[in-house]
Design a protein around this motif. Sequence first.
Motif, PDB file in Angstrom:
ATOM      1  N   GLN A 103      -5.714  17.278   0.556  1.00  0.00           N
ATOM      2  CA  GLN A 103      -5.769  16.542  -0.719  1.00  0.00           C
ATOM      3  C   GLN A 103      -4.883  15.300  -0.743  1.00  0.00           C
ATOM      4  O   GLN A 103      -4.745  14.673  -1.792  1.00  0.00           O
ATOM      5  CB  GLN A 103      -5.342  17.472  -1.863  1.00  0.00           C
ATOM      6  N   ILE A 104      -4.269  14.985   0.394  1.00  0.00           N
ATOM      7  CA  ILE A 104      -3.339  13.843   0.327  1.00  0.00           C
ATOM      8  C   ILE A 104      -3.740  12.665   1.228  1.00  0.00           C
ATOM      9  O   ILE A 104      -2.941  11.773   1.469  1.00  0.00           O
ATOM     10  CB  ILE A 104      -1.875  14.283   0.603  1.00  0.00           C
ATOM     11  N   ASP A 105      -4.974  12.665   1.700  1.00  0.00           N
ATOM     12  CA  ASP A 105      -5.426  11.504   2.476  1.00  0.00           C
ATOM     13  C   ASP A 105      -5.309  10.240   1.622  1.00  0.00           C
ATOM     14  O   ASP A 105      -5.655  10.260   0.436  1.00  0.00           O
ATOM     15  CB  ASP A 105      -6.920  11.638   2.830  1.00  0.00           C
ATOM     16  N   ILE A 106      -4.892   9.150   2.238  1.00  0.00           N
ATOM     17  CA  ILE A 106      -4.832   7.884   1.486  1.00  0.00           C
ATOM     18  C   ILE A 106      -6.254   7.418   1.186  1.00  0.00           C
ATOM     19  O   ILE A 106      -6.556   6.974   0.080  1.00  0.00           O
ATOM     20  CB  ILE A 106      -4.034   6.827   2.283  1.00  0.00           C
ATOM     21  N   MET A 107      -7.113   7.524   2.190  1.00  0.00           N
ATOM     22  CA  MET A 107      -8.546   7.244   1.984  1.00  0.00           C
ATOM     23  C   MET A 107      -9.309   8.302   2.765  1.00  0.00           C
ATOM     24  O   MET A 107      -8.820   8.792   3.782  1.00  0.00           O
ATOM     25  CB  MET A 107      -8.919   5.860   2.528  1.00  0.00           C
ATOM     26  N   LYS A 108     -10.472   8.634   2.310  1.00  0.00           N
ATOM     27  CA  LYS A 108     -11.303   9.613   3.026  1.00  0.00           C
ATOM     28  C   LYS A 108     -11.773   9.000   4.348  1.00  0.00           C
ATOM     29  O   LYS A 108     -11.960   7.782   4.445  1.00  0.00           O
ATOM     30  CB  LYS A 108     -12.517   9.998   2.165  1.00  0.00           C
ATOM     31  N   ALA A 109     -12.037   9.854   5.323  1.00  0.00           N
ATOM     32  CA  ALA A 109     -12.469   9.382   6.648  1.00  0.00           C
ATOM     33  C   ALA A 109     -13.713   8.501   6.542  1.00  0.00           C
ATOM     34  O   ALA A 109     -13.873   7.528   7.287  1.00  0.00           O
ATOM     35  CB  ALA A 109     -12.728  10.576   7.554  1.00  0.00           C
ATOM     36  N   THR A 110     -14.577   8.824   5.568  1.00  0.00           N
ATOM     37  CA  THR A 110     -15.817   8.044   5.434  1.00  0.00           C
ATOM     38  C   THR A 110     -15.553   6.582   5.034  1.00  0.00           C
ATOM     39  O   THR A 110     -16.335   5.700   5.364  1.00  0.00           O
ATOM     40  CB  THR A 110     -16.733   8.677   4.365  1.00  0.00           C
ATOM     41  N   VAL A 111     -14.456   6.358   4.318  1.00  0.00           N
ATOM     42  CA  VAL A 111     -14.134   4.978   3.924  1.00  0.00           C
ATOM     43  C   VAL A 111     -13.856   4.149   5.180  1.00  0.00           C
ATOM     44  O   VAL A 111     -14.332   3.014   5.321  1.00  0.00           O
ATOM     45  CB  VAL A 111     -12.907   4.944   2.976  1.00  0.00           C
ATOM     46  N   TYR A 112     -13.120   4.742   6.124  1.00  0.00           N
ATOM     47  CA  TYR A 112     -12.833   4.011   7.372  1.00  0.00           C
ATOM     48  C   TYR A 112     -14.128   3.835   8.182  1.00  0.00           C
ATOM     49  O   TYR A 112     -14.369   2.774   8.759  1.00  0.00           O
ATOM     50  CB  TYR A 112     -11.797   4.756   8.217  1.00  0.00           C
TER      51      TYR A 112
END
Length: 413
Positions: free
Chosen positions: A62-71
């Motif tokens: 729950q603490i990702d800065i952005m989800k992997a899909t955004v990258y």
Amino acid sequence: MPTQHQTCLIIGASHAGAQLATSLRKEGWKGRILVIGDETVIPYHRPPLSKALLTREKDASQIDIMKATVYENANVEFMLGVQVTAIDRTNKQVTLNNGETLAYDKLALCTGARVRKLEIPGHHLKGVFYLRTLADAQAIQNAVTPGGRAVIVGGGYIGLETAASLRKLGMNVTVLEMMNRVLERVTAPELSRYYTDLHERHGVQIITHAQALALEGNDHVERVVCNENRTLDADMVIIGIGVIPNTELAAAAGLEVENGVVVDEFAMTSDPDIAAAGDCTFHPNNVLGYRLRLESVPNAMEQAKSAAASLCGHKKAYHALPWFWSDQYNAKLQIAGMNRGFDRVVLRGDPSKDQFVAWYLKGDQLLAADCINSAKEFMQAKRIIAEKRVISDEDLANPAVDLAAIISGNAAA
Ligand SMILES: Cc1cc2nc3c(=O)[nH]c(=O)nc-3n(C[C@H](O)[C@H](O)[C@H](O)COP(=O)(O)OP(=O)(O)OC[C@H]3O[C@@H](n4cnc5c(N)ncnc54)[C@H](O)[C@@H]3O)c2cc1C
């Protein structure tokens, strides 16, 4: 203009690195974007490490800065678990700790900071922790035993937040502070008093003028030996005595370093192909009128946006008013501005009711405000400081005075 054949390497996969990578795309970078980080996970928010993650109110997912899909959608690549060991500015390439070299057209340093170590006897014992990374927080979590004794060395924000979280988890907690009071370097005595009282109300023991001289135990830490012949039993010791900026790579590459990598207001180093952002930079701020190094998420994110623009050939100066926050128990602290050089502190509200503001002033100017459970005043403080509004001490002190009305009716100086 950047072309699709160019590569931008970003060193450091955290707040600044993540923001810089995604902002580069928004600014029009067409080529490869590769973020190299020595931690093994994609960028995550560090603030919860001493707060909701430590108390298990949040987990790592729950603490990702952005989800992997955004990258993925921005076509940002990561190379994780790998350290950059050298920058060759002449040949425009970096060397990795696996011996590989990677060429760059543009480079960004987002190397952040690392914990300052306390190398006293016994520092290598099991049960002695620092708190900077997710792995650190998870190691502390695994060592928590309700009813066990935790000693925290350092009464700064990280130490105090950790104390509050461990208390929530049922540990008996003692905080050792070497100075006269907790938070001495960053706040007025009124705030230190408030936090000491808040922690004591929750059963944390705070000992000032206390210096940890040695850690003792058989393989695992059992006690902390302090000055004045004081000894404290401990099942766990957490050391929170500040951080050191990671500037060695930049210095070895011949970039200017002075309490951080020296950058201009566009987050550029003296090399036109190298930007830097976040905790590792020593940067100018024209709202404050001086250069500084900051350890805060808003700084890392906003400066990274400037760096991304610069690397794409655009100019977006970074001059935001610094702000910061800290959560301990039910006290939400929001800080606007920097209190360096204040000549007096004016209080509004009542610390005993867990809702008040400490205004830091110099002459007729407000420099900073520490706002405890006072979100409205925090927003007002940002405006008063940034717009250099002059408000009397009496009005600042009086909770019945509507500051919003004064701000909107009062012309900027
Ligand atoms: C427990 C804790 C609580 C905090 N709470 C708050 C808070 O409430 N509010 C707030 O504003 N701030 C808070 N902070 C501070 C905030 O987290 C930092 O300001 C922020 O992380 C800075 O981001 P950064 O990207 O500049 O650097 P960092 O987060 O330090 O990231 C730098 C990254 O680069 C990596 N790296 C360094 N050198 C290399 C290399 N040579 N090769 C590859 N990788 C490298 C590092 O390992 C690291 O992963 C807190 C910090 C901690 C530790």
